[in-house]
Design an enzyme around this catalytic site. Structure first.
Site, PDB file in Angstrom:
ATOM      1  N   SER A 219     -14.425 -20.039 -38.300  1.00 49.73           N
ATOM      2  CA  SER A 219     -15.187 -18.808 -38.074  1.00 49.73           C
ATOM      3  C   SER A 219     -16.680 -19.105 -37.935  1.00 49.73           C
ATOM      4  CB  SER A 219     -14.979 -17.853 -39.254  1.00 49.73           C
ATOM      5  OG  SER A 219     -15.887 -16.783 -39.146  1.00 49.73           O
ATOM      6  N   THR A 264     -10.444 -10.956 -40.863  1.00 49.28           N
ATOM      7  CA  THR A 264      -9.964 -11.437 -39.572  1.00 49.28           C
ATOM      8  C   THR A 264      -8.468 -11.750 -39.645  1.00 49.28           C
ATOM      9  OG1 THR A 264     -10.454 -12.989 -37.781  1.00 49.28           O
ATOM     10  CG2 THR A 264     -10.740 -13.841 -40.004  1.00 49.28           C
ATOM     11  N   LYS A 268      -6.075  -7.954 -40.710  1.00 46.22           N
ATOM     12  CA  LYS A 268      -6.755  -6.709 -40.316  1.00 46.22           C
ATOM     13  C   LYS A 268      -5.905  -5.455 -40.541  1.00 46.22           C
ATOM     14  CE  LYS A 268      -9.817  -8.729 -36.861  1.00 46.22           C
ATOM     15  NZ  LYS A 268     -10.361  -8.648 -35.515  1.00 46.22           N
ATOM     16  N   ASN A 289     -11.814  -4.417 -39.994  1.00 51.76           N
ATOM     17  CA  ASN A 289     -12.377  -5.776 -39.988  1.00 51.76           C
ATOM     18  C   ASN A 289     -13.621  -5.905 -40.872  1.00 51.76           C
ATOM     19  OD1 ASN A 289     -14.229  -4.401 -38.374  1.00 51.76           O
ATOM     20  ND2 ASN A 289     -14.692  -6.232 -37.194  1.00 51.76           N
ATOM     21  N   GLY A 324      -2.269  -6.211 -22.599  1.00 51.50           N
ATOM     22  CA  GLY A 324      -1.911  -6.515 -23.986  1.00 51.50           C
ATOM     23  C   GLY A 324      -1.642  -5.239 -24.761  1.00 51.50           C
ATOM     24  N   GLY A 326      -1.520  -5.633 -28.562  1.00 53.21           N
ATOM     25  CA  GLY A 326      -1.649  -6.053 -29.961  1.00 53.21           C
ATOM     26  C   GLY A 326      -2.867  -5.406 -30.602  1.00 53.21           C
ATOM     27  N   GLY A 327      -3.404  -6.087 -31.625  1.00 52.02           N
ATOM     28  CA  GLY A 327      -4.526  -5.536 -32.394  1.00 52.02           C
ATOM     29  C   GLY A 327      -5.772  -5.340 -31.548  1.00 52.02           C
ATOM     30  N   ASN A 347       1.636  -4.333 -20.721  1.00 50.81           N
ATOM     31  CA  ASN A 347       1.987  -5.427 -21.631  1.00 50.81           C
ATOM     32  C   ASN A 347       3.277  -6.115 -21.200  1.00 50.81           C
ATOM     33  OD1 ASN A 347       1.387  -6.947 -23.960  1.00 50.81           O
ATOM     34  ND2 ASN A 347       3.019  -5.891 -25.079  1.00 50.81           N
ATOM     35  N   TYR A 410     -12.817 -15.627 -26.014  1.00 53.76           N
ATOM     36  CA  TYR A 410     -14.172 -16.187 -25.990  1.00 53.76           C
ATOM     37  C   TYR A 410     -14.233 -17.701 -26.120  1.00 53.76           C
ATOM     38  CZ  TYR A 410     -13.755 -15.710 -31.067  1.00 53.76           C
ATOM     39  OH  TYR A 410     -13.320 -15.778 -32.365  1.00 53.76           O
TER      40      TYR A 410
HETATM   41  P1  NAP Z   1      -1.904 -10.039 -30.861  1.00 51.47           P
HETATM   42  O1  NAP Z   1      -1.926  -8.855 -31.766  1.00 51.47           O
HETATM   43  O2  NAP Z   1      -1.060 -11.197 -31.179  1.00 51.47           O
HETATM   44  O3  NAP Z   1      -1.491  -9.501 -29.385  1.00 51.47           O
HETATM   45  C1  NAP Z   1      -1.403 -10.361 -28.308  1.00 51.47           C
HETATM   46  C2  NAP Z   1      -1.009  -9.566 -27.056  1.00 51.47           C
HETATM   47  O4  NAP Z   1      -1.065 -10.475 -25.965  1.00 51.47           O
HETATM   48  C3  NAP Z   1       0.391  -8.993 -27.101  1.00 51.47           C
HETATM   49  O5  NAP Z   1       0.375  -7.754 -26.437  1.00 51.47           O
HETATM   50  C4  NAP Z   1       1.203 -10.030 -26.332  1.00 51.47           C
HETATM   51  O6  NAP Z   1       2.287  -9.492 -25.634  1.00 51.47           O
HETATM   52  C5  NAP Z   1       0.212 -10.493 -25.322  1.00 51.47           C
HETATM   53  N1  NAP Z   1       0.504 -11.867 -24.883  1.00 51.47           N
HETATM   54  C6  NAP Z   1       0.538 -12.975 -25.665  1.00 51.47           C
HETATM   55  N2  NAP Z   1       0.808 -14.058 -24.908  1.00 51.47           N
HETATM   56  C7  NAP Z   1       0.978 -13.611 -23.628  1.00 51.47           C
HETATM   57  C8  NAP Z   1       1.273 -14.257 -22.395  1.00 51.47           C
HETATM   58  N3  NAP Z   1       1.444 -15.578 -22.335  1.00 51.47           N
HETATM   59  N4  NAP Z   1       1.348 -13.498 -21.296  1.00 51.47           N
HETATM   60  C9  NAP Z   1       1.155 -12.163 -21.349  1.00 51.47           C
HETATM   61  N5  NAP Z   1       0.875 -11.495 -22.489  1.00 51.47           N
HETATM   62  C10 NAP Z   1       0.775 -12.214 -23.613  1.00 51.47           C
HETATM   63  O7  NAP Z   1      -3.361 -10.609 -30.675  1.00 51.47           O
HETATM   64  P2  NAP Z   1      -4.770  -9.812 -30.773  1.00 51.47           P
HETATM   65  O8  NAP Z   1      -5.268  -9.848 -32.166  1.00 51.47           O
HETATM   66  O9  NAP Z   1      -4.602  -8.503 -30.096  1.00 51.47           O
HETATM   67  O10 NAP Z   1      -5.744 -10.757 -29.937  1.00 51.47           O
HETATM   68  C11 NAP Z   1      -5.611 -10.928 -28.532  1.00 51.47           C
HETATM   69  C12 NAP Z   1      -6.756 -11.764 -28.008  1.00 51.47           C
HETATM   70  O11 NAP Z   1      -7.972 -11.020 -28.107  1.00 51.47           O
HETATM   71  C13 NAP Z   1      -7.006 -13.015 -28.849  1.00 51.47           C
HETATM   72  O12 NAP Z   1      -6.292 -14.099 -28.335  1.00 51.47           O
HETATM   73  C14 NAP Z   1      -8.481 -13.252 -28.751  1.00 51.47           C
HETATM   74  O13 NAP Z   1      -8.759 -14.190 -27.739  1.00 51.47           O
HETATM   75  C15 NAP Z   1      -9.046 -11.901 -28.333  1.00 51.47           C
HETATM   76  N6  NAP Z   1      -9.960 -11.355 -29.372  1.00 51.47           N
HETATM   77  C16 NAP Z   1     -11.282 -11.506 -29.149  1.00 51.47           C
HETATM   78  C17 NAP Z   1     -12.182 -11.030 -30.072  1.00 51.47           C
HETATM   79  C18 NAP Z   1     -13.665 -11.173 -29.804  1.00 51.47           C
HETATM   80  O14 NAP Z   1     -14.480 -10.969 -30.727  1.00 51.47           O
HETATM   81  N7  NAP Z   1     -14.063 -11.499 -28.594  1.00 51.47           N
HETATM   82  C19 NAP Z   1     -11.730 -10.386 -31.245  1.00 51.47           C
HETATM   83  C20 NAP Z   1     -10.358 -10.251 -31.430  1.00 51.47           C
HETATM   84  C21 NAP Z   1      -9.488 -10.749 -30.474  1.00 51.47           C
HETATM   85  P3  NAP Z   1       3.737  -9.249 -26.316  1.00 51.47           P
HETATM   86  O15 NAP Z   1       3.639  -7.922 -26.987  1.00 51.47           O
HETATM   87  O16 NAP Z   1       4.676  -9.252 -25.160  1.00 51.47           O
HETATM   88  O17 NAP Z   1       3.944 -10.388 -27.264  1.00 51.47           O
END
Ligand code: NAP
Length: 461
Positions: A219, A264, A268, A289, A324, A326-327, A347, A410
């Site tokens: 982090s 994180t 969360k 968060n 997507g 997810g969270g 998604n 990022y």
């Molecule tokens: P999460 O809850 O695990 O959700 C991931 C999502 O991505 C799910 O909808 C999943 O689909 C989909 N996915 C995963 N692999 C895939 C693939 N190969 N092809 C297509 N869809 C795919 O994760 P999250 O917490 O939402 O985080 C997602 C991303 O956001 C992280 O990887 C991170 O890079 C980014 N993020 C950035 C920040 C920032 O400060 N910039 C903060 C938080 C997160 P399924 O439902 O089909 O599994």
């Protein structure tokens, strides 16, 4: 000792402040009295002559000019709503929030001479102002004390004890350090934390913050927040808590009297079950968060959605797709809906998009629907493109000039999607922007101070 008392009218700042100054043998200052002295008029007369805006200007000058030496400083009830005032007040001082329930406040102030700030009745005004100010009060505080059932003398003695002995016992702090040492955090970091905690025995006013995650070892929050605390002279130390069990982290936080946590992955959602108070945004998104602890209670906020909303401000009302479900997609959907966008969640697993869309009130579909929607704004909330992955969630033919593409991924700073979108003439927003903006909002919730975006970007390099 250098202490600022903040809080609503009728919470006992002036009376307890005078007694506390006497107990600590330091001068007492009341910002309202300083304003009156400088203006040669009472607060009531200033309000009549210059309105609330005139009074706030005078209050701001008085706060900026407060003497730097030891003292107890009582502030007006609205002073800490302005982050610049908090910045001045906090430099090298300990902030104590005095709280009281609405009925007690009403009883204490009903015969006072202070001007009303609204045209509501007294009880309704107290309720509305407390609601509007509660987050700013909590943010600006290092400690909170409920004065409802305490005399001014008891409050002063309680604050003195807190300043001399800290919020927890030395034995509990030792136990917590042992748990941190066994959690996989690199040894130099544990030793650094132990040195800070040891120093609490002689000077207990240092406040501890940290990131709670698993993993949390990569982090960037510790170095960012430590820089900000040092710059703004906030007496605080930011560490990391790295443990697969959130309950263990929360036990450590209690024993170390931690003041705030950045929460994180993967906690969360789980953290919501452990909080005394959850703000409306966290509740709607289903994730939190940011946690602050004050007066034995925990308060949860979500700043992730602010990190997505703020860079997209100019796109208000657009047609948008979020990739997507997810969270991160939940925070994104909440942010885009707050900007009156027409939002569709696409998604890989459509049922998951359907569930989230149903909860938040937006459209959903499968990734194949992208071309049909012709979005003006696209947010990637999947990990596709995150190092070491070199794929892009969209192909070149999906991208068109004029589209705004926000990739929440990022690492790397320039993802394959951002590169492709730039090449196609889109407006691009890299994932770092979300981190920067959510951190700014989180620092505000931790301290009440508004850190400039440029400063945060510079620290992150
Ligand atoms: P999460 O809850 O695990 O959700 C991931 C999502 O991505 C799910 O909808 C999943 O689909 C989909 N996915 C995963 N692999 C895939 C693939 N190969 N092809 C297509 N869809 C795919 O994760 P999250 O917490 O939402 O985080 C997602 C991303 O956001 C992280 O990887 C991170 O890079 C980014 N993020 C950035 C920040 C920032 O400060 N910039 C903060 C938080 C997160 P399924 O439902 O089909 O599994």
């Amino acid at each position: 000792m250098n202490v600022v008392l903040i809080g609503f009218r009728g919470t006992g700042k002036t009376e307890s402040g005078r007694l506390l100054a006497h107990l600590l043998d330091v001068p007492f200052y009341d910002t309202d009295a300083l304003v009156e002295q400088e203006a040669g008029a009472t607060v009531h007369e200033i309000f009549e002559r210059e309105g609330e805006a005139g009074f706030r200007e005078r209050e701001k000058r008085a706060i900026a000019d407060l003497p730097r030496g030891p003292g107890v400083f009582a502030t007006g009830g609205g002073a800490v709503i302005d982050p610049e005032n908090v910045e001045h007040l906090r430099r090298g001082r300990t902030m104590v929030l005095l709280q009281a329930d609405e009925a007690t406040i009403e009883k204490r102030i009903q015969h006072g001479s202070r001007p009303a700030l609204t045209r509501m009745g007294l009880r309704a005004e107290i309720h509305a102002l407390l609601e509007a100010r509660k987050d700013a009060y909590l943010a600006a505080a290092d400690y909170c004390i409920d004065t409802s059932a305490r005399s001014a003398n008891e409050v002063a003695i309680g604050i003195k004890r807190l300043l001399m002995e800290g919020g927890t016992k030395e034995g509990a702090r030792r136990e917590a350090l042992l748990a941190v040492a066994g959690s996989g955090i690199p040894r130099p970091e544990v030793e650094e934390l132990a040195a800070r905690v040891d120093a609490l025995a002689g000077n207990p006013v240092l406040r501890i913050f940290g990131v709670a995650g698993y993993p949390s070892l990569h982090s960037r929050s510790p170095s960012l927040f430590q820089h900000l605390f040092t710059y703004f002279e906030v007496n605080a130390y930011y560490t990391r808590f790295h443990d697969p069990a959130l309950t263990r982290i929360l036990g450590i936080a209690r024993d170390l009297d931690v003041r705030g946590l950045s929460v994180t992955i993967p906690f969360k959602q789980e953290i919501l079950r452990h909080l005394d108070h959850i703000d409306a945004h966290s509740r709607a998104i289903g994730a939190c968060n940011t946690v602050v602890f004050c007066g034995g209670e925990s308060y949860g906020y979500n700043t992730d959605w602010i990190g997505i909303r703020d860079p997209l401000g100019p796109s208000r009302g657009s047609r948008a797709v979020i990739l997507g479900a997810g969270g991160a997609a939940a925070a994104a959907a909440y942010a885009l809906l707050s900007l009156d966008m027409e939002v569709t969640l696409l998604n890989r697993t459509v049922e998951r998009a359907e569930r989230l869309a149903g909860r938040l009130g937006c459209h959903y579909g499968s990734i194949r629907d992208f071309g049909r929607i012709k979005p003006e704004v696209v947010v990637n909330a999947t990990p596709v493109g995150m190092e070491p992955d070199t794929a892009s969630p969209l192909s070149k033919s999906d991208l068109a000039p004029g589209m705004t593409v926000f990739d929440l991924v990022y690492t790397p700073p320039e993802t394959p999607l951002i590169r492709a979108a730039r090449g196609a003439g889109c407006t691009v927003i890299p994932g770092r922007e979300m981190f920067v903006r959510q951190a700014k909002a989180q620092f505000r919730q931790f301290t009440g101070i508004d850190a400039p975006l440029g400063m945060i970007r510079e620290i992150l390099g």
